[in-house]
Design a protein around this motif. Sequence first.
Motif, mmCIF file in Angstrom:
data_model
loop_
_atom_site.group_PDB
_atom_site.id
_atom_site.type_symbol
_atom_site.label_atom_id
_atom_site.label_comp_id
_atom_site.label_asym_id
_atom_site.label_seq_id
_atom_site.Cartn_x
_atom_site.Cartn_y
_atom_site.Cartn_z
ATOM 1 N N GLU A 151 72.312 -60.394 2.791
ATOM 2 C CA GLU A 151 73.697 -59.918 2.779
ATOM 3 C C GLU A 151 73.877 -58.592 3.518
ATOM 4 O OE1 GLU A 151 76.903 -58.498 -0.619
ATOM 5 O OE2 GLU A 151 75.656 -60.263 -1.014
ATOM 6 N N GLN A 152 72.996 -57.629 3.277
ATOM 7 C CA GLN A 152 73.149 -56.320 3.913
ATOM 8 C C GLN A 152 73.036 -56.419 5.433
ATOM 9 O OE1 GLN A 152 70.496 -53.310 2.415
ATOM 10 N NE2 GLN A 152 71.165 -51.762 3.862
ATOM 11 N N ARG A 153 72.063 -57.214 5.916
ATOM 12 C CA ARG A 153 71.892 -57.369 7.364
ATOM 13 C C ARG A 153 73.072 -58.116 7.964
ATOM 14 N NH1 ARG A 153 72.065 -56.227 12.124
ATOM 15 N NH2 ARG A 153 70.952 -57.480 13.651
ATOM 16 N N PHE A 154 73.551 -59.156 7.277
ATOM 17 C CA PHE A 154 74.700 -59.902 7.790
ATOM 18 C C PHE A 154 75.921 -58.995 7.904
ATOM 19 C CE2 PHE A 154 78.604 -62.287 7.112
ATOM 20 C CZ PHE A 154 78.526 -63.236 8.124
ATOM 21 N N ASP A 155 76.176 -58.187 6.884
ATOM 22 C CA ASP A 155 77.338 -57.292 6.930
ATOM 23 C C ASP A 155 77.190 -56.260 8.045
ATOM 24 O OD1 ASP A 155 78.392 -58.698 4.837
ATOM 25 O OD2 ASP A 155 77.941 -57.184 3.311
ATOM 26 N N GLU A 156 75.954 -55.800 8.265
ATOM 27 C CA GLU A 156 75.705 -54.879 9.376
ATOM 28 C C GLU A 156 76.011 -55.566 10.709
ATOM 29 O OE1 GLU A 156 72.063 -51.955 10.816
ATOM 30 O OE2 GLU A 156 71.586 -53.929 9.984
ATOM 31 N N TYR A 157 75.572 -56.805 10.842
ATOM 32 C CA TYR A 157 75.848 -57.598 12.051
ATOM 33 C C TYR A 157 77.347 -57.708 12.301
ATOM 34 C CZ TYR A 157 77.238 -62.289 13.687
ATOM 35 O OH TYR A 157 77.901 -63.359 14.260
ATOM 36 N N CYS A 158 78.123 -57.989 11.240
ATOM 37 C CA CYS A 158 79.571 -58.104 11.403
ATOM 38 C C CYS A 158 80.162 -56.799 11.927
ATOM 39 C CB CYS A 158 80.222 -58.493 10.073
ATOM 40 S SG CYS A 158 79.808 -60.166 9.516
ATOM 41 N N GLY A 159 79.696 -55.680 11.399
ATOM 42 C CA GLY A 159 80.172 -54.388 11.886
ATOM 43 C C GLY A 159 79.775 -54.133 13.325
ATOM 44 N N GLN A 160 78.583 -54.569 13.699
ATOM 45 C CA GLN A 160 78.124 -54.377 15.079
ATOM 46 C C GLN A 160 78.951 -55.193 16.056
ATOM 47 O OE1 GLN A 160 74.056 -55.509 14.379
ATOM 48 N NE2 GLN A 160 73.361 -53.403 14.129
ATOM 49 N N VAL A 161 79.300 -56.414 15.682
ATOM 50 C CA VAL A 161 80.158 -57.233 16.545
ATOM 51 C C VAL A 161 81.518 -56.561 16.719
ATOM 52 C CG1 VAL A 161 81.377 -59.433 16.730
ATOM 53 C CG2 VAL A 161 78.985 -59.396 16.000
ATOM 54 N N ARG A 162 82.058 -56.023 15.640
ATOM 55 C CA ARG A 162 83.362 -55.340 15.755
ATOM 56 C C ARG A 162 83.258 -54.134 16.680
ATOM 57 N NH1 ARG A 162 87.525 -54.943 17.303
ATOM 58 N NH2 ARG A 162 89.461 -54.309 16.272
ATOM 59 N N GLU A 163 82.149 -53.420 16.630
ATOM 60 C CA GLU A 163 81.957 -52.269 17.526
ATOM 61 C C GLU A 163 81.903 -52.711 18.980
ATOM 62 O OE1 GLU A 163 78.546 -49.987 16.406
ATOM 63 O OE2 GLU A 163 79.207 -49.770 14.331
ATOM 64 N N GLU A 164 81.264 -53.831 19.242
ATOM 65 C CA GLU A 164 81.193 -54.323 20.619
ATOM 66 C C GLU A 164 82.574 -54.671 21.156
ATOM 67 O OE1 GLU A 164 76.688 -56.184 20.988
ATOM 68 O OE2 GLU A 164 78.361 -57.542 20.613
ATOM 69 N N TYR A 165 83.443 -55.114 20.261
ATOM 70 C CA TYR A 165 84.796 -55.497 20.672
ATOM 71 C C TYR A 165 85.829 -54.487 20.180
ATOM 72 C CZ TYR A 165 82.799 -59.885 22.200
ATOM 73 O OH TYR A 165 82.065 -60.820 22.870
ATOM 74 N N ALA A 166 85.447 -53.229 20.198
ATOM 75 C CA ALA A 166 86.339 -52.175 19.707
ATOM 76 C C ALA A 166 87.648 -52.110 20.485
ATOM 77 C CB ALA A 166 85.620 -50.820 19.778
ATOM 78 N N ALA A 167 87.644 -52.545 21.729
ATOM 79 C CA ALA A 167 88.855 -52.492 22.549
ATOM 80 C C ALA A 167 89.876 -53.557 22.157
ATOM 81 C CB ALA A 167 88.499 -52.641 24.030
ATOM 82 N N VAL A 168 89.458 -54.545 21.354
ATOM 83 C CA VAL A 168 90.362 -55.632 20.954
ATOM 84 C C VAL A 168 91.157 -55.188 19.723
ATOM 85 C CG1 VAL A 168 90.500 -58.027 20.195
ATOM 86 C CG2 VAL A 168 88.742 -57.330 21.852
#
Length: 216
Positions: A151-168
């Motif tokens: 769970e902790q790694r998955f939630d971190e992954y979700c945050g990382q994806v959002r950071e990659e698409y911060a311009a959206v």
Amino acid sequence: MPALIRWWTQDVTALSPRADPLEVAATGGDLLERWTEPQRRYHSTRHLVEMFWALEDLTDAGELSDTDATLGRVAAWLHDAVYEPSADVGANESASAELAETLLPRVRVDRGSVATVVELVRMTVDHAVRHDSALHRAFHDADLWILAAPEQRFDEYCGQVREEYAAVPDELFRVARSRILRDLVGAEGIYLTEYGRTHWDGQARDNLDRELARLS
């Protein structure tokens, strides 16, 4: 020598014993530089290593032969070698496949292996998998292992994806991301190997339910 370069060297040498060691090191260095570019948050060397771990689990489970596992690791290096979050859909995968077609012959990888790697890289655009290929099924599952992470790694992954698409913008991101995650489940489930269905599917569904609830 960084561990990742040692692993690259071992795999390329296994596929191409006649490869020039200097060229192997140079191509590995080029790929490592690409994987550590500053715009990457999730699509980084950590994702690459997690794919290696997943492929190892699938090999140990008998889903993948040692030879196909080597091809899978080389394809993992190439599958996100070109990564720009702002690129059009499919553009990164196409550019990564073209890079594979240029780079692998430099280290004398045979044409059949190059074609297999290119096919695996292009498959990651929409995960339209060749179900008759154990390697394709395993590569698909390894690329999506992150959905079944703790769970902790998955939630971190979700945050990382959002950071990659911060311009959206937030609303557009929520709609698009929800659609992508729902599509990954598909009519046949998330994973295509027996090992993936048995060991990863339940955790992945729990993770996705939690993330879809957040996005809604």
